[in-house]
Scaffold this motif. Sequence first.
Motif, PDB file in Angstrom:
ATOM      1  N   TRP A  13      17.359   4.888 -59.106  1.00 34.89           N
ATOM      2  CA  TRP A  13      17.484   5.556 -57.813  1.00 34.89           C
ATOM      3  C   TRP A  13      18.295   4.743 -56.815  1.00 34.89           C
ATOM      4  O   TRP A  13      18.397   5.113 -55.646  1.00 34.89           O
ATOM      5  CB  TRP A  13      16.095   5.855 -57.237  1.00 34.89           C
ATOM      6  N   GLN A  14      18.841   3.624 -57.272  1.00 40.17           N
ATOM      7  CA  GLN A  14      19.672   2.798 -56.400  1.00 40.17           C
ATOM      8  C   GLN A  14      21.126   3.262 -56.473  1.00 40.17           C
ATOM      9  O   GLN A  14      21.574   3.768 -57.507  1.00 40.17           O
ATOM     10  CB  GLN A  14      19.562   1.328 -56.823  1.00 40.17           C
ATOM     11  N   PRO A  15      21.925   3.079 -55.393  1.00 38.40           N
ATOM     12  CA  PRO A  15      23.350   3.453 -55.423  1.00 38.40           C
ATOM     13  C   PRO A  15      24.057   2.730 -56.577  1.00 38.40           C
ATOM     14  O   PRO A  15      23.731   1.580 -56.872  1.00 38.40           O
ATOM     15  CB  PRO A  15      23.870   2.978 -54.065  1.00 38.40           C
ATOM     16  N   PRO A  16      24.986   3.399 -57.268  1.00 38.86           N
ATOM     17  CA  PRO A  16      25.485   4.761 -57.013  1.00 38.86           C
ATOM     18  C   PRO A  16      24.686   5.866 -57.712  1.00 38.86           C
ATOM     19  O   PRO A  16      25.032   7.023 -57.622  1.00 38.86           O
ATOM     20  CB  PRO A  16      26.902   4.699 -57.585  1.00 38.86           C
ATOM     21  N   ASN A  17      23.605   5.480 -58.407  1.00 43.23           N
ATOM     22  CA  ASN A  17      22.817   6.486 -59.115  1.00 43.23           C
ATOM     23  C   ASN A  17      22.075   7.409 -58.145  1.00 43.23           C
ATOM     24  O   ASN A  17      21.964   8.616 -58.371  1.00 43.23           O
ATOM     25  CB  ASN A  17      21.811   5.816 -60.050  1.00 43.23           C
ATOM     26  N   GLY A  18      21.552   6.843 -57.083  1.00 44.48           N
ATOM     27  CA  GLY A  18      20.807   7.623 -56.108  1.00 44.48           C
ATOM     28  C   GLY A  18      20.924   7.031 -54.721  1.00 44.48           C
ATOM     29  O   GLY A  18      21.325   5.867 -54.555  1.00 44.48           O
ATOM     30  N   HIS A  19      20.592   7.837 -53.732  1.00 44.31           N
ATOM     31  CA  HIS A  19      20.684   7.406 -52.334  1.00 44.31           C
ATOM     32  C   HIS A  19      19.451   7.942 -51.597  1.00 44.31           C
ATOM     33  O   HIS A  19      19.157   9.132 -51.656  1.00 44.31           O
ATOM     34  CB  HIS A  19      21.951   7.945 -51.675  1.00 44.31           C
ATOM     35  N   HIS A  20      18.754   7.055 -50.921  1.00 45.15           N
ATOM     36  CA  HIS A  20      17.548   7.456 -50.200  1.00 45.15           C
ATOM     37  C   HIS A  20      17.859   7.687 -48.727  1.00 45.15           C
ATOM     38  O   HIS A  20      18.486   6.851 -48.073  1.00 45.15           O
ATOM     39  CB  HIS A  20      16.468   6.369 -50.324  1.00 45.15           C
ATOM     40  N   ARG A  21      17.443   8.844 -48.224  1.00 44.52           N
ATOM     41  CA  ARG A  21      17.627   9.179 -46.816  1.00 44.52           C
ATOM     42  C   ARG A  21      16.292   9.623 -46.230  1.00 44.52           C
ATOM     43  O   ARG A  21      15.424  10.138 -46.937  1.00 44.52           O
ATOM     44  CB  ARG A  21      18.658  10.311 -46.660  1.00 44.52           C
ATOM     45  N   TYR A  22      16.144   9.426 -44.903  1.00 44.53           N
ATOM     46  CA  TYR A  22      14.897   9.780 -44.240  1.00 44.53           C
ATOM     47  C   TYR A  22      14.997  11.143 -43.566  1.00 44.53           C
ATOM     48  O   TYR A  22      16.059  11.515 -43.055  1.00 44.53           O
ATOM     49  CB  TYR A  22      14.537   8.739 -43.178  1.00 44.53           C
ATOM     50  N   CYS A  23      13.882  11.856 -43.566  1.00 42.58           N
ATOM     51  CA  CYS A  23      13.773  13.093 -42.797  1.00 42.58           C
ATOM     52  C   CYS A  23      13.797  12.747 -41.318  1.00 42.58           C
ATOM     53  O   CYS A  23      12.976  11.943 -40.842  1.00 42.58           O
ATOM     54  CB  CYS A  23      12.474  13.813 -43.158  1.00 42.58           C
ATOM     55  N   LEU A  24      14.711  13.334 -40.560  1.00 39.10           N
ATOM     56  CA  LEU A  24      14.855  12.999 -39.146  1.00 39.10           C
ATOM     57  C   LEU A  24      13.621  13.379 -38.348  1.00 39.10           C
ATOM     58  O   LEU A  24      13.238  12.668 -37.408  1.00 39.10           O
ATOM     59  CB  LEU A  24      16.097  13.689 -38.570  1.00 39.10           C
TER      60      LEU A  24
END
Length: 450
Positions: free
Chosen positions: A165-176
């Motif tokens: 889940w780490q870049p470039p495989n994945g990117h974590h973003r937060y719900c605003l």
Amino acid sequence: MPSYRKMWKARHDAVVKIFGGWEESFTRLRQFMLALCKHNPDSSFLIEDDPLFVNNKLKPENRVFDRIFWAFKQTIEGFKHCRLVIFIDSTFLYGNYKGCLFCATGLDGNKHIFPIAWAIVDCENTRNWDWFMSCLRVFVTDQSDICVISDRHIAIKKAMQQDWWQPPNGHHRYCLRHVLSNYNTKFKNPDMKEALRKAAHQIQKKKFYDAMDTIKSEHPDTFEWARNIPLEKWTHSHDGGKRYGSMTTNTVESVNGMLKGIRALPITTMVEKIFFQCVQYFDTRRTTFREQLQLGFNLTPACRQIMNENLNEANSLNVRLFNRDCGEFEVWKDRTGDNHIVKLYERTCTCEKFQEIRIPCSHVIAACQSMSINYEQYVSNYYTLERTLKCYEWQFHALGHHDDWPTDNDPILVSDPNRKRSKGRPTSLRKMNEMDWMVIQKRGDPSKIH
């Protein structure tokens, strides 16, 4: 008039009479999942259990239910045609046994919720989130560059530290919405909260920094609080287009609301009801998009609406061609004096809306019109009706009579007595915060808050 206790007991007895008892439901769970996979091949499920000890003696004929993950073949295949964004969240169960329902959803090309996978676990902790996110990778998708949007729960953040889940495989973003709720809990400053919201929605970095400079001058503590959160996690301007414009987990929360009545049912019935809801949901969406194609449309209704709005704005813009060979244009509007550079071959515009959602912005449309170029060719394939229909093309199949289901040869699953809810009415509504009150004000209906 009967007492509340009697009415509640009558409701409980009715559930047992219609759907069976909670303890019995655990014994039927594995057989139901085997039947589901038999009639819907390549669907996936994983049940984890523990040994049962009675008076310190092992009972090998029984196993204690721990947790279950499942995803239908139809949702696994359909997600391959969705945007590379996954929304994850959890919601509590309020039947006879405590627990949490984990849910992962996506968005199709028409901004419709797309269900992906579920899990039932004992609680929301690092162990369970780590397991759920691993199951998504093992059973659902191995695609790279996937954006996962969630709240800031510490267990989710730890789960997202896995290599796949780490870049470039994945990117974590937060719900605003959750970020702003965290801010509100600490500062309770509605003006600065709104200022943060507007800053986060700025797509251009310059406008974001201008907004943050204003916040810094008016309330330095707010600026320092926000600065401690990585910018790519909560802002449009630093996201790099991974979110496709989605700033919240509203989609998965809508699913949780839809499942509210189901979450009070025995475990096998709960899984069964989710299955039937997906059957109906897929059939409805499939029919709708087929009708759209038959009417001669190529793009989804949501995309066409955005395009029409951008087209109306493009009619008031001025265009100057700079380089025909590489498709470079300058686009501006007389009244505001703002000007933007469009590079068609690179599929970029300095307003950055084009890169963010992969739909031509007004500047790109104006540049195309000036050269009699079909601007629809610059719409991402994710928004075509043909691709969106593929999200729902895998049809579900009925499970038949339970007498014909596969035999479960594994040890009998039993419930965990430690998870049994204590006497008294379980809480069916979570504690509301300011996010809920905002929804109440918009909808004017408190009964819709789940």
